[in-house]
Enzyme design. Structure first.
Site, mmCIF file in Angstrom:
data_model
loop_
_atom_site.group_PDB
_atom_site.id
_atom_site.type_symbol
_atom_site.label_atom_id
_atom_site.label_comp_id
_atom_site.label_asym_id
_atom_site.label_seq_id
_atom_site.Cartn_x
_atom_site.Cartn_y
_atom_site.Cartn_z
ATOM 1 N N ASP A 432 0.473 -1.422 -0.079
ATOM 2 C CA ASP A 432 -0.095 0.073 0.006
ATOM 3 C C ASP A 432 0.621 1.182 -0.263
ATOM 4 O O ASP A 432 0.868 2.259 -0.764
ATOM 5 C CB ASP A 432 -0.852 -0.193 1.114
ATOM 6 N N ARG A 436 5.202 4.570 6.276
ATOM 7 C CA ARG A 436 4.375 4.117 7.885
ATOM 8 C C ARG A 436 4.179 2.870 8.379
ATOM 9 O O ARG A 436 5.162 2.368 7.489
ATOM 10 C CB ARG A 436 3.177 4.876 7.628
ATOM 11 N N ASP A 437 3.966 2.967 9.272
ATOM 12 C CA ASP A 437 4.555 1.574 9.995
ATOM 13 C C ASP A 437 2.747 0.811 9.511
ATOM 14 O O ASP A 437 2.384 -0.185 10.298
ATOM 15 C CB ASP A 437 3.870 1.695 11.159
ATOM 16 N N GLU A 438 3.166 0.597 7.953
ATOM 17 C CA GLU A 438 2.017 -0.917 7.351
ATOM 18 C C GLU A 438 3.024 -1.285 6.466
ATOM 19 O O GLU A 438 3.949 -2.626 6.441
ATOM 20 C CB GLU A 438 0.783 0.232 6.877
ATOM 21 N N ASP A 445 -5.458 -3.025 -2.776
ATOM 22 C CA ASP A 445 -4.865 -1.977 -3.915
ATOM 23 C C ASP A 445 -4.131 -2.898 -5.122
ATOM 24 O O ASP A 445 -3.725 -2.227 -6.328
ATOM 25 C CB ASP A 445 -3.496 -1.565 -2.156
ATOM 26 N N TRP A 498 -10.757 -6.630 -2.175
ATOM 27 C CA TRP A 498 -9.635 -7.140 -2.139
ATOM 28 C C TRP A 498 -9.176 -9.104 -2.037
ATOM 29 O O TRP A 498 -8.118 -9.082 -2.893
ATOM 30 C CB TRP A 498 -9.866 -7.432 -0.203
ATOM 31 N N GLU A 709 -2.005 9.104 -0.916
ATOM 32 C CA GLU A 709 -3.370 8.392 -0.002
ATOM 33 C C GLU A 709 -5.035 8.299 -0.300
ATOM 34 O O GLU A 709 -5.690 7.606 -1.104
ATOM 35 C CB GLU A 709 -3.320 7.464 1.295
ATOM 36 N N HIS A 730 0.420 6.341 -2.466
ATOM 37 C CA HIS A 730 -0.275 5.325 -2.351
ATOM 38 C C HIS A 730 -0.815 4.345 -3.449
ATOM 39 O O HIS A 730 -1.402 5.743 -4.381
ATOM 40 C CB HIS A 730 -1.151 5.738 -1.551
HETATM 41 C C1 BGC Z 1 -4.025 0.654 3.845
HETATM 42 C C2 BGC Z 1 -4.789 0.563 2.577
HETATM 43 C C3 BGC Z 1 -5.979 -0.557 2.816
HETATM 44 C C4 BGC Z 1 -6.838 -0.186 3.627
HETATM 45 C C5 BGC Z 1 -7.682 -1.402 4.516
HETATM 46 C C6 BGC Z 1 -5.002 0.965 5.165
HETATM 47 O O1 BGC Z 1 -4.527 1.049 5.713
HETATM 48 O O2 BGC Z 1 -3.433 2.088 3.776
HETATM 49 O O3 BGC Z 1 -4.673 1.068 1.342
HETATM 50 O O4 BGC Z 1 -6.494 -1.180 1.515
HETATM 51 O O5 BGC Z 1 -5.765 -0.030 5.038
HETATM 52 O O6 BGC Z 1 -9.192 -0.578 4.056
#
Ligand code: BGC
Length: 844
Positions: A432, A436-438, A445, A498, A709, A730
């Site tokens: 995504d 960040r912390d992801e 996505d 998704w 994003e 994003h």
């Molecule tokens: C992500 C998205 C992801 C979503 C889920 C977010 O935190 O960055 O791009 O698809 O969560 O809805």
């Protein structure tokens, strides 16, 4: 005439990959002919021919010779082609080399004291008694590893052995180290924490999800001139020393202290293998692929900040010479706020590098982390020179295939931003965001952006790995596709649009490559997902009632949804995608020759369509969900019995919203495409060229160098709109670029692998011109149009060897083109010729 792009499994000269049933592909270019008459594929092992197709009709997109492969074996191959112009050419020789396959390893998994945080070096010295003919290093190290022979780095890949569900499978890599092994040598391996062993995933306050112990396995196999072999494998005779890297993590960066005293060297210990099955690699190499020298800024707050001018993903190299004990700290951020360094939108990710100097000159560079950044705040360097710093852009091997420019500078920047969105988020997993912390492989996505990604870059091998990851997850869940792949701690729960990545991405890859093996390989995954949904839906409509992200981040979001979930009924989206996945599975079944499954999934798709119509459409075709995204889904999937009515409803809906979009992740990729199909290309161009919020060019005008994003990630006054979930890299909304290639330049596939394409440009005066080049699986397509000062249109195109095109130009009869180059001049269509419900052609 030349034969180019000779690939095996979409890879050039692959070594040590899991090849399954290998697929060979190639292109012909610079030919006087138009079609191949026959081709001949030859595969050799040493001097022995193990396969010779003879002169035959071969599929150059997907030739699958029946060959038996053996472990650790190099095969060479070439292909010859005869054309209808009487030419004949032979390709250069290519190779592929197998990995260990079922062969047993000599090495054992070894580890060390995990309570010592300094990253361990495992090493072993050895002497080669004879002359080495070939040497291969087969290696896997968890969390991450870098190998060295006599201090020299083996290969140049980063973040090996890459990112997987390590409980399901773990990849090893193969390196040719023939030139590195002479006489006495020391093989050493530095292990890092990586995704496996650092804070990563959904709940980042918890310990690492997959593991907490370092693990190393390798076999260095030396083949001597006399044919004998020697293997240096990992075991308890290896030694463990410690590096000066005292902290390393994906989100938080690295700490290196060059003043640390050396620790005792101790023997390695045998350790448990990881849970996942050790497998040959599928990941394509992550490398540093571009370098940027930054500008230096002193901010109003007095900070020293470097600006790479491009939001990017990667690391850096920095020359330092500071007094002993001096601490240097670098922090990474995407945007300045009031001219000052800022990174609150990275949430808990520390994204930093801390270095303690030993007083000597060094070039410092992180090893097992990466940052998503444009700005770097530097502390602890007396007089920083920008030329001492180099930003290193890292991403997976995804060869460039698309080039696109227009007569509008802002649109060109938008195209650039979508390209960089891909580069920044294709680091082994389609993520995504990279900062960040992801940084997770969100399936939604990935699905939304896949068709754009495939115009811009050859993603076949990259997605093959991701889809393998995805299926591995399904094996653990009974078909359910987690929202994130690899799942980490997010291995429960799924959502419409998704999880449908399981069906959409394989189909997309098939459409772009013409290689049906991706469908064969993923068929169980596709069926698994659709069957899972079917099971849920059959139980009291469990799928419609399930949790769904919906039209994520759409602007028609009801207040209670707090800016996240758009107004489009989520059950409606769920059913539309369920049907689409069932339909794609039925199509896949047809391609791979499974008529029973074809029938079954087609019937399922039809019955879902009836359900959708019963629930969401009046008998006369009106859609009961009156949102932009619902209309778009209805059109894309033919959900209404009266598409013309929905087309008009969509246009009216837009008009009543002053031609402003309201769509989120689900609706946006369809918006301009469906408008164009409906004959409202003028509205699509208006959306594209809108420079105000909400629209693509708003971000461009605000200085974006990647895709944001949110439509308003940054407000008009330059302040970031929110810190909770606000990435400036994003790629989802970058999916507009698909429309630019497909409908504006007008190169749209009519057959898998682009053996046949529709060339139908859509002209817009404000855009002025378009120039597109796309190296498809079948060869290079080009399309170019310019509006001349006399208000005529010049259009030129190129159709690759072996391909045909349906040309649809304004004011001209539809025509079929064979391979070759063409140029036309024609009148510009009047805007009102672009009437609703019709395509532009034919006009006369
Ligand atoms: C992500 C998205 C992801 C979503 C889920 C977010 O935190 O960055 O791009 O698809 O969560 O809805």
């Amino acid at each position: 005439m030349r034969i180019t792009n000779c690939k095996v499994n979409h890879l050039t000269d692959p070594m040590g990959y899991d090849l399954g049933k290998p697929v060979f592909s190639w292109n012909v270019c610079e030919s006087k002919g138009r079609q191949p008459i026959s081709s001949r594929l030859k595969i050799l092992q040493s001097a022995n021919t193990i396969f010779d197709s003879g002169w035959a009709q071969l599929d150059n997109l997907c030739a699958c010779p029946d060959i038996q492969l053996y472990p650790r074996t190099r095969y060479t191959w070439s292909v010859s082609v005869k054309t209808d112009a009487g030419e004949e050419a032979k390709s250069d020789e290519s190779y592929f080399e197998t990995g260990r396959m079922d062969e047993a390893w000599t090495g054992k998994w070894i580890g060390c004291d995990d309570s010592e945080p300094r990253l361990p070096y495992f090493s072993k010295s050895f002497i080669q008694q004879k002359t080495v003919k070939t040497a291969r290093l087969y290696i896997c190290g968890l969390g991450t590893y870098e190998a060295f022979i006599n201090g020299q780095r083996v290969g140049d890949e980063r973040m090996t052995p890459y990112c997987n569900n390590y409980n399901a499978w773990v990849q090893y890599q193969t390196f040719d180290v023939t030139k590195m092994t002479r006489g006495a040598a020391t093989l050493s391996v530095l292990l890092g924490n990586g995704w496996y062993k650092s804070r990563f995933g959904g709940d980042t306050s918890k310990p690492p999800f997959y593991g907490s112990s370092w693990k190393l396995l390798c076999d260095l196999i030396l083949t001597y001139d006399d044919g004998s072999e020697e293997t240096i494998g990992t075991d308890e005779t290896w030694q463990v020393s410690r590096s000066n890297i005292c902290f390393s993590g994906i989100y938080d960066g690295e700490h290196v202290d060059d003043t640390l005293p050396p620790l005792d060297i101790v023997p390695a210990r045998l350790t448990e293998p990881p849970k996942g099955v050790l497998s040959a690699r599928l990941s394509t190499p992550v490398r540093v692929r571009q370098e940027i020298t930054p500008d230096l800024i002193i901010t109003p707050a007095g900070e020293t900040v470097l600006d790479t001018r491009q939001n990017m993903t990667g690391v850096f190299r920095l020359r330092v010479k500071e007094p002993r004990g001096n601490k240097i700290r670098l922090q990474f951020g995407e945007i300045l706020q009031n001219g000052n360094f800022y990174r609150d939108n990275l949430r808990s990710a520390k994204a930093e590098y801390i270095y303690t100097s030993d007083g000597e000159e060094h070039v410092i560079e992180p090893k097992f982390t990466f940052y998503g950044f444009r700005f770097v705040k530097v502390e602890g360097i007396a007089s920083l020179k920008p030329e001492d710093f180099t930003a290193l852009v890292m991403y997976s091997e995804i060869p460039r295939t698309g080039w696109l420019s227009t007569g509008n500078g802002l649109v060109n920047q938008l195209i650039h931003n979508a390209e960089w969105g891909q580069l920044g988020n294709f680091l082994d997993v389609p993520t995504d965001c990279p900062q960040r912390d992801e940084r997770l492989g969100w399936t939604g996505d990935a699905q939304v952006f896949a068709p754009t990604a495939c115009y811009q870059r050859d993603c076949a091998a990259f997605y093959a790995k991701y889809l393998h990851d995805l299926y591995e997850e399904q094996k653990l869940t009974g078909g359910e596709v987690p929202v994130v792949v690899p799942s980490f701690d997010l291995n429960k729960g799924c959502s419409t649009a998704w999880g449908d990545a399981a069906c959409i991405i394989p189909w997309t890859v098939y459409e772009y490559t013409g290689d049906k093996t991706i469908l064969e390989n993923q068929f169980k995954s596709m069926c698994g997902w659709v069957d899972f949904l079917d099971g849920l839906e059959k139980k009291d409509h469990g799928w419609r009632k399930h949790f769904h992200f919906g039209d994520w981040l759409a602007l028609d979001c009801p207040k209670a949804a707090k800016g996240f979930v758009g107004a489009t009924d989520r059950a409606f989206i769920a059913l539309a995608y369920f049907r689409y996945s069932a339909l794609l599975t039925s199509k896949a079944a047809q391609v791979i020759g499974d008529p029973e499954a074809h029938d079954r999934y087609l019937k399922l798709a039809d019955s879902i369509l009836q359900d959708i119509r019963r629930e969401y459409f009046t008998p006369t075709g009106r859609c009961a969900v009156p949102t932009q995204t619902a209309y778009l889904l209805s059109l894309r999937h033919g959900l209404s019995t009266d598409s013309a009515r929905i087309q008009k409803d969509l246009a009216d809906k837009l008009t009543s919203n002053e031609d402003m979009l309201e769509t989120g992740f689900v609706g946006t990729p369809l918006l301009c495409e469906e408008l164009t199909k409906a004959g409202y290309a003028d509205k699509a161009f208006k959306l594209l060229l809108n420079e105000e919020y909400p629209g693509w060019l708003y971000a461009v005008k605000m200085g974006a160098t990647t895709i944001w994003e949110r439509w308003n990630s940054v407000l008009p006054d330059g302040s970031i709109s929110d810190t909770g979930m606000n990435s400036l890299n994003h790629y989802s909304y970058g999916s507009i670029v698909h429309w630019l290639y497909q409908d504006v330049a007008g190169i749209a596939p009519l057959a898998p692998g682009f053996t046949k394409a529709k060339l139908e440009p859509h002209i817009n005066e404000a855009l002025g011109s378009v120039k597109a080049r796309y190296i498809s699986a079948s060869g290079e397509w080009r399309a170019e149009w310019t509006i001349n000062s006399d208000k005529t249109l010049t259009y030129s195109c190129a159709v690759p060897f072996g391909c045909t095109a349906e040309l649809l130009l304004p004011g001209k009869e539809a025509a079929t083109l064979e391979s070759g180059e063409y140029s036309f001049t024609c009148p510009i269509p009047e805007p009102d010729q672009d009437t609703a419900g019709k395509t532009q052609t034919p006009f006369n």
